[in-house]
Design a protein around this motif. Sequence first.
Motif, mmCIF file in Angstrom:
data_model
loop_
_atom_site.group_PDB
_atom_site.id
_atom_site.type_symbol
_atom_site.label_atom_id
_atom_site.label_comp_id
_atom_site.label_asym_id
_atom_site.label_seq_id
_atom_site.Cartn_x
_atom_site.Cartn_y
_atom_site.Cartn_z
ATOM 1 N N ILE A 49 0.994 -1.139 0.009
ATOM 2 C CA ILE A 49 0.057 0.066 -0.070
ATOM 3 C C ILE A 49 0.785 1.188 0.114
ATOM 4 N N ALA A 50 1.905 1.306 0.808
ATOM 5 C CA ALA A 50 2.722 2.395 0.948
ATOM 6 C C ALA A 50 3.539 2.619 -0.417
ATOM 7 N N ALA A 51 4.320 1.494 -1.055
ATOM 8 C CA ALA A 51 4.802 1.540 -2.256
ATOM 9 C C ALA A 51 3.762 1.872 -3.317
ATOM 10 N N THR A 52 2.785 1.524 -3.708
ATOM 11 C CA THR A 52 2.033 1.657 -4.607
ATOM 12 C C THR A 52 1.204 3.504 -4.275
ATOM 13 N N SER A 53 0.966 3.630 -3.373
ATOM 14 C CA SER A 53 0.459 5.164 -2.874
ATOM 15 C C SER A 53 1.732 6.247 -3.407
ATOM 16 N N ALA A 54 2.874 5.863 -2.857
ATOM 17 C CA ALA A 54 4.055 6.671 -3.281
ATOM 18 C C ALA A 54 4.255 6.866 -4.823
ATOM 19 N N ILE A 111 15.470 -1.079 -5.142
ATOM 20 C CA ILE A 111 15.405 -0.258 -6.502
ATOM 21 C C ILE A 111 15.814 -1.255 -7.686
ATOM 22 N N LEU A 112 16.626 -2.088 -7.388
ATOM 23 C CA LEU A 112 16.751 -3.060 -8.668
ATOM 24 C C LEU A 112 15.324 -3.818 -8.876
ATOM 25 N N LEU A 113 14.665 -4.396 -7.913
ATOM 26 C CA LEU A 113 13.291 -5.007 -8.021
ATOM 27 C C LEU A 113 12.421 -4.072 -8.476
ATOM 28 N N GLY A 114 12.516 -2.571 -8.199
ATOM 29 C CA GLY A 114 11.544 -1.786 -8.721
ATOM 30 C C GLY A 114 12.029 -1.453 -10.220
ATOM 31 N N ALA A 115 13.081 -1.437 -10.437
ATOM 32 C CA ALA A 115 13.434 -1.120 -11.929
ATOM 33 C C ALA A 115 12.877 -2.523 -12.874
ATOM 34 N N ILE A 116 13.007 -3.683 -12.441
ATOM 35 C CA ILE A 116 12.660 -5.084 -12.967
ATOM 36 C C ILE A 116 11.007 -4.954 -12.931
ATOM 37 N N SER A 117 10.492 -4.436 -11.971
ATOM 38 C CA SER A 117 8.891 -4.080 -11.990
ATOM 39 C C SER A 117 8.428 -3.273 -13.136
ATOM 40 N N GLY A 118 9.321 -2.098 -13.160
ATOM 41 C CA GLY A 118 9.045 -1.087 -14.124
ATOM 42 C C GLY A 118 9.213 -1.511 -15.639
ATOM 43 N N GLN A 171 8.245 7.933 -17.310
ATOM 44 C CA GLN A 171 7.822 8.325 -15.857
ATOM 45 C C GLN A 171 7.344 6.860 -15.012
ATOM 46 N N LEU A 172 6.691 6.077 -15.811
ATOM 47 C CA LEU A 172 6.497 4.776 -15.068
ATOM 48 C C LEU A 172 7.816 3.964 -14.727
ATOM 49 N N PHE A 173 8.769 3.911 -15.481
ATOM 50 C CA PHE A 173 9.941 3.252 -14.940
ATOM 51 C C PHE A 173 10.334 4.032 -13.557
ATOM 52 N N ALA A 174 10.476 5.501 -13.766
ATOM 53 C CA ALA A 174 11.108 6.274 -12.549
ATOM 54 C C ALA A 174 10.131 5.830 -11.300
ATOM 55 N N ALA A 175 8.529 5.720 -11.617
ATOM 56 C CA ALA A 175 7.696 5.565 -10.614
ATOM 57 C C ALA A 175 8.099 4.077 -10.120
ATOM 58 N N HIS A 176 8.486 3.288 -10.778
ATOM 59 C CA HIS A 176 8.830 1.891 -10.137
ATOM 60 C C HIS A 176 9.956 1.727 -9.493
ATOM 61 N N LEU A 177 10.818 2.794 -9.712
ATOM 62 C CA LEU A 177 11.975 2.735 -8.829
ATOM 63 C C LEU A 177 11.715 3.110 -7.444
ATOM 64 N N PHE A 210 8.661 2.849 -6.301
ATOM 65 C CA PHE A 210 8.036 1.762 -5.632
ATOM 66 C C PHE A 210 8.820 0.679 -5.181
ATOM 67 N N GLY A 211 9.945 0.352 -5.621
ATOM 68 C CA GLY A 211 10.777 -0.448 -5.223
ATOM 69 C C GLY A 211 11.482 -0.184 -3.896
ATOM 70 N N PHE A 212 11.873 1.110 -4.000
ATOM 71 C CA PHE A 212 12.455 1.702 -2.758
ATOM 72 C C PHE A 212 11.737 1.799 -1.615
ATOM 73 N N ILE A 213 10.633 2.262 -1.622
ATOM 74 C CA ILE A 213 9.517 2.430 -0.614
ATOM 75 C C ILE A 213 8.845 1.030 -0.169
ATOM 76 N N ALA A 214 9.002 0.019 -1.138
ATOM 77 C CA ALA A 214 8.504 -1.094 -0.638
ATOM 78 C C ALA A 214 9.589 -1.701 0.261
ATOM 79 N N TYR A 215 10.826 -1.710 0.084
ATOM 80 C CA TYR A 215 12.015 -2.106 0.758
ATOM 81 C C TYR A 215 11.898 -1.274 2.293
ATOM 82 N N GLN A 216 11.801 0.167 2.168
ATOM 83 C CA GLN A 216 11.818 0.716 3.456
ATOM 84 C C GLN A 216 10.762 0.458 4.236
ATOM 85 N N VAL A 217 9.442 0.281 3.941
ATOM 86 C CA VAL A 217 8.333 -0.179 4.772
ATOM 87 C C VAL A 217 8.599 -1.653 5.122
#
Length: 147
Positions: free
Chosen positions: A14-19, A93-100, A128-134, A136-143
């Motif tokens: 939820i946090a990562a998708t919202s960010a 961030i790498l996982l966010g890039a892959i997700s992007g 922007q979608l790729f950047a948004a997923h970076l 996403f990955g960072f916030i997912a990790y942090q939370v």
Amino acid sequence: MDFYTLIQIVVSSIAATSAMTLFSYAVSATARELYKEPVLLSYILSHLHLEVSPSVKNILAWILHYIIGLGFVLAYHFLWIYKVLELTWPIGILLGAISGIIGIITWFFLFKMVPQKPNINFAGYYTQLFAAHLIFGFIAYQVYILF
């Protein structure tokens, strides 16, 4: 999976998708382009001939958007707990890039499915979608590590 782990995954998603969504909305406003994933999902749903009202399509688009985020974080979780990848912020961030990349490929095919493409700058949207997923990955990790 225990209840605690489920909460960890859900809250992280939820946090990562919202960010990510806030970032997309900010870029959309700044660039004066339609880069809002839930709005574009609603557009795709409208062309799938669902026999529901536009407001229901909008709600479904938001729910789908968050379910996809949950799916990504669930995949991250398994990669982390089975030690396929290290639980670190660069890996987030790498996982966010892959997700992007997965997101860009998915959107490319979704846009191919509809007869009338939305009037957007596709290169700008995918960037922007790729950047948004970076994010996403960072916030997912942090939370995720807060738990």
